[in-house]
Design a protein around this motif. Structure first.
Motif, PDB file in Angstrom:
ATOM      1  N   GLY A 170       0.829  -1.201   0.000  1.00 40.81           N
ATOM      2  CA  GLY A 170       0.000   0.000   0.000  1.00 40.81           C
ATOM      3  C   GLY A 170       0.859   1.244   0.000  1.00 40.81           C
ATOM      4  N   GLU A 171       0.223   2.398  -0.014  1.00 42.04           N
ATOM      5  CA  GLU A 171       0.953   3.661  -0.138  1.00 42.04           C
ATOM      6  C   GLU A 171       0.235   4.798   0.591  1.00 42.04           C
ATOM      7  N   MET A 172       0.986   5.872   0.777  1.00 44.99           N
ATOM      8  CA  MET A 172       0.440   7.124   1.284  1.00 44.99           C
ATOM      9  C   MET A 172       1.217   8.262   0.645  1.00 44.99           C
ATOM     10  N   GLY A 173       0.511   9.219   0.059  1.00 42.62           N
ATOM     11  CA  GLY A 173       1.208  10.358  -0.532  1.00 42.62           C
ATOM     12  C   GLY A 173       0.233  11.330  -1.149  1.00 42.62           C
ATOM     13  N   ILE A 174       0.137  12.516  -0.595  1.00 44.25           N
ATOM     14  CA  ILE A 174      -0.755  13.527  -1.167  1.00 44.25           C
ATOM     15  C   ILE A 174      -0.307  13.821  -2.603  1.00 44.25           C
ATOM     16  N   GLY A 175      -1.247  13.718  -3.541  1.00 41.43           N
ATOM     17  CA  GLY A 175      -0.951  13.959  -4.948  1.00 41.43           C
ATOM     18  C   GLY A 175      -0.637  12.711  -5.742  1.00 41.43           C
ATOM     19  N   ASN A 176      -0.603  11.543  -5.078  1.00 39.05           N
ATOM     20  CA  ASN A 176      -0.129  10.378  -5.830  1.00 39.05           C
ATOM     21  C   ASN A 176      -1.156   9.774  -6.778  1.00 39.05           C
ATOM     22  N   THR A 177      -2.433  10.108  -6.650  1.00 42.77           N
ATOM     23  CA  THR A 177      -3.367   9.626  -7.679  1.00 42.77           C
ATOM     24  C   THR A 177      -3.143  10.366  -8.999  1.00 42.77           C
ATOM     25  N   THR A 178      -2.603  11.587  -8.931  1.00 45.68           N
ATOM     26  CA  THR A 178      -2.245  12.297 -10.162  1.00 45.68           C
ATOM     27  C   THR A 178      -1.085  11.597 -10.855  1.00 45.68           C
ATOM     28  N   ALA A 179      -0.090  11.199 -10.076  1.00 48.81           N
ATOM     29  CA  ALA A 179       1.033  10.455 -10.650  1.00 48.81           C
ATOM     30  C   ALA A 179       0.563   9.127 -11.223  1.00 48.81           C
ATOM     31  N   ALA A 180      -0.317   8.437 -10.511  1.00 49.43           N
ATOM     32  CA  ALA A 180      -0.812   7.145 -10.987  1.00 49.43           C
ATOM     33  C   ALA A 180      -1.579   7.306 -12.298  1.00 49.43           C
ATOM     34  N   ALA A 181      -2.400   8.343 -12.385  1.00 52.72           N
ATOM     35  CA  ALA A 181      -3.174   8.573 -13.612  1.00 52.72           C
ATOM     36  C   ALA A 181      -2.257   8.927 -14.775  1.00 52.72           C
ATOM     37  N   TRP A 195      -8.266   9.121 -17.166  1.00 51.53           N
ATOM     38  CA  TRP A 195      -7.669   8.458 -16.005  1.00 51.53           C
ATOM     39  C   TRP A 195      -7.803   9.230 -14.698  1.00 51.53           C
ATOM     40  N   ALA A 196      -8.045  10.534 -14.743  1.00 55.38           N
ATOM     41  CA  ALA A 196      -8.097  11.333 -13.512  1.00 55.38           C
ATOM     42  C   ALA A 196      -9.367  11.042 -12.728  1.00 55.38           C
ATOM     43  N   GLY A 197      -9.237  10.990 -11.406  1.00 54.83           N
ATOM     44  CA  GLY A 197     -10.383  10.754 -10.532  1.00 54.83           C
ATOM     45  C   GLY A 197     -10.386  11.716  -9.359  1.00 54.83           C
ATOM     46  N   ARG A 198     -11.266  11.449  -8.415  1.00 54.18           N
ATOM     47  CA  ARG A 198     -11.467  12.365  -7.284  1.00 54.18           C
ATOM     48  C   ARG A 198     -10.321  12.352  -6.284  1.00 54.18           C
ATOM     49  N   GLY A 199      -9.545  11.270  -6.263  1.00 50.85           N
ATOM     50  CA  GLY A 199      -8.452  11.211  -5.294  1.00 50.85           C
ATOM     51  C   GLY A 199      -8.965  11.325  -3.876  1.00 50.85           C
ATOM     52  N   THR A 200      -8.446  12.291  -3.133  1.00 50.76           N
ATOM     53  CA  THR A 200      -8.842  12.472  -1.735  1.00 50.76           C
ATOM     54  C   THR A 200     -10.013  13.445  -1.578  1.00 50.76           C
ATOM     55  N   GLY A 201     -10.820  13.601  -2.618  1.00 52.76           N
ATOM     56  CA  GLY A 201     -12.045  14.377  -2.440  1.00 52.76           C
ATOM     57  C   GLY A 201     -12.213  15.575  -3.348  1.00 52.76           C
ATOM     58  N   LEU A 202     -11.655  15.559  -4.543  1.00 53.39           N
ATOM     59  CA  LEU A 202     -11.856  16.663  -5.486  1.00 53.39           C
ATOM     60  C   LEU A 202     -13.298  16.710  -5.962  1.00 53.39           C
ATOM     61  N   ASP A 203     -13.776  17.932  -6.233  1.00 52.47           N
ATOM     62  CA  ASP A 203     -15.079  18.074  -6.876  1.00 52.47           C
ATOM     63  C   ASP A 203     -14.889  17.997  -8.387  1.00 52.47           C
ATOM     64  N   THR A 306       1.085 -11.776  -8.311  1.00 51.93           N
ATOM     65  CA  THR A 306       0.224 -10.826  -7.618  1.00 51.93           C
ATOM     66  C   THR A 306      -1.245 -11.169  -7.832  1.00 51.93           C
ATOM     67  N   ARG A 307      -2.059 -10.712  -6.903  1.00 53.31           N
ATOM     68  CA  ARG A 307      -3.503 -10.686  -7.069  1.00 53.31           C
ATOM     69  C   ARG A 307      -3.981  -9.300  -6.647  1.00 53.31           C
ATOM     70  N   LEU A 308      -5.011  -8.825  -7.307  1.00 49.47           N
ATOM     71  CA  LEU A 308      -5.568  -7.508  -7.000  1.00 49.47           C
ATOM     72  C   LEU A 308      -6.609  -7.674  -5.900  1.00 49.47           C
ATOM     73  N   SER A 309      -6.370  -7.046  -4.767  1.00 54.31           N
ATOM     74  CA  SER A 309      -7.238  -7.257  -3.606  1.00 54.31           C
ATOM     75  C   SER A 309      -8.635  -6.704  -3.815  1.00 54.31           C
ATOM     76  N   HIS A 310      -8.737  -5.546  -4.488  1.00 57.45           N
ATOM     77  CA  HIS A 310     -10.066  -4.934  -4.632  1.00 57.45           C
ATOM     78  C   HIS A 310     -10.067  -3.975  -5.804  1.00 57.45           C
ATOM     79  N   CYS A 311     -11.251  -3.616  -6.225  1.00 62.65           N
ATOM     80  CA  CYS A 311     -11.412  -2.555  -7.222  1.00 62.65           C
ATOM     81  C   CYS A 311     -11.849  -1.303  -6.487  1.00 62.65           C
ATOM     82  N   SER A 312     -11.039  -0.273  -6.533  1.00 61.21           N
ATOM     83  CA  SER A 312     -11.345   0.938  -5.774  1.00 61.21           C
ATOM     84  C   SER A 312     -12.367   1.794  -6.504  1.00 61.21           C
ATOM     85  N   ALA A 313     -12.891   2.768  -5.792  1.00 63.16           N
ATOM     86  CA  ALA A 313     -13.847   3.697  -6.377  1.00 63.16           C
ATOM     87  C   ALA A 313     -13.162   4.779  -7.196  1.00 63.16           C
ATOM     88  N   GLU A 314     -11.834   4.812  -7.181  1.00 60.71           N
ATOM     89  CA  GLU A 314     -11.097   5.814  -7.955  1.00 60.71           C
ATOM     90  C   GLU A 314     -11.284   5.571  -9.455  1.00 60.71           C
TER      91      GLU A 314
END
Length: 372
Positions: A170-181, A195-203, A306-314
């Motif tokens: 797992g990970e923690m990093g403000i802004g990292n969903t932008t890097a992932a996208a 590819w861009a999503g809400r991340g930590t709560g964008l409108d 590897t196995r993917l544990s879950h499909c996130s809402a991102e």
């Protein structure tokens, strides 16, 4: 047969070429262990295939553990934390200080993952990569120098314990969903909007801005990535003449330019697990994007351990999983990160192992077998 007691030495990733070689020299699962598990499964007191994916999961675990009876006595959760210069572009509603504050929260036992790790009976370790120094803003420069990228990969590689039955990442990093996208767009095509999503709560306006930032990054690095692809293609022609297999382009250069320190560490940890025969549970969108370069480099089974544990809402995670051929074990609408989905999937694997190792066979239970 249990894994070898003395682990292989960690390779020094002195260059992208050395790292690429390690990504291409991947051991396979133990086919004998998988066959033994399947044969035993066929004798258990149940209709064939009636436990669905649980049966496949025991073969997957045992094949990589090299055991006819898979175990989950030692489950390790690794969280890699990092900061991102692209936060300067306003891609997150949270300040960058939250990364270090959440690392402290992990260490004090106050986060969701601390509770989930306890439920799963897993050991939790948090690794602040490169002291939580921020990467460069990848809209104007490569996120990481080659040296820093390789150092982050090595950090992840070295963090994996060899006495481990299952690794959860797992990970923690403000802004990292932008890097992932951005990584997903560069590796699999499309624009920021794909590819861009809400991340930590964008409108909605925030997501649209995030997509434009990703597009700006892709445009900024387009020439260099094309040059890297061309160089790799030339190498590929030469390798083809020599009978070798070389990727069409270099996903590692994309990861260096558009990723982040914690994403690079996730890549290194996944590579270390493969070399040590440790099965891996991946977490959400960021984690999946971080290991995607390994799949692109070793197109035939780079993520087989590897196995993917879950499909996130991102937004984008389901699409990325499909591109990689990963089928999630859970779908709970999570978008927290910090290995939460991976930890939640551990009890599912424990149930699969308990059924396989604990159920009676038809002979032991004196139950009549199928007659036709």
């Amino acid at each position: 047969m249990p894994p070898a007691s003395s682990p292989p030495p960690a390779p020094p990733f002195a260059s992208l070429a050395a790292l690429r070689a390690a990504c291409l020299a991947l051991p396979e699962a133990d086919a004998t262990a998988r066959r033994s598990i399947a044969a035993h499964e066929a004798q258990l007191t149940k209709p064939a295939g009636s436990l669905g994916r649980l049966e496949e999961l025991t073969q997957w675990l045992g094949g990589w553990q090299k055991r006819a009876q898979p175990r989950l006595d030692r489950v390790q959760i690794l969280i890699f934390a990092g900061n991102h210069g692209v936060v300067q572009q306003g891609v997150s509603p949270w300040p960058q200080d939250v990364t270090v504050q959440m690392v402290q929260n992990f260490e004090q036992g106050g986060a969701a993952i601390n509770q989930l790790a306890r439920v799963a009976g897993a050991t939790l370790q948090v690794v602040p990569v490169r002291g939580l120094a921020a990467t460069a803003d990848f809209t104007t420069a490569p996120a990481m120098t080659e040296e820093a990228f390789l150092d982050a990969v090595q950090t992840g590689y070295d963090a994996v314990p060899h006495a481990c039955d299952l690794l959860c990442l797992g990970e923690m990093g403000i802004g990292n969903t932008t890097a992932a996208a951005a990584l997903a767009a560069a590796l699999f095509g499309g624009t920021g909007a794909n590819w861009a999503g809400r991340g930590t709560g964008l409108d909605a306006p925030g997501v649209a801005h995030k997509a434009r930032v990703i597009d700006a990054a892709l445009a900024h690095h387009e020439a260099e990535m094309a040059a890297a692809q061309g160089a790799s293609a030339a190498k590929g022609q030469r390798a083809k003449q020599l009978g070798a297999v070389t990727p069409v382009y270099d996903p590692l250069e994309i990861a260096r330019r558009l990723g982040g320190y914690e994403l690079a560490a996730l890549l290194g940890a996944t590579l270390a697990a493969r070399h040590s025969g440790i099965p891996v549970l991946l977490d959400g969108f960021v984690c999946t994007a971080a290991v995607a370069p390994l799949a692109r480099l070793a197109a035939t089974g780079g993520l087989a351990h590897t196995r993917l544990s879950h499909c996130s809402a991102e937004a984008g995670h389901a699409r990325l999983a499909e591109k990689l051929g990963l089928v999630p074990l859970l779908d709970l609408g999570l978008r927290l990160g910090e290995a939460s989905g991976a930890a939640l999937a551990v009890p599912l694997l424990q149930a699969a192992v308990a059924c396989h190792n604990g159920m009676a066979t038809f002979t032991q239970a004196a139950v009549s077998g199928r007659t036709g």
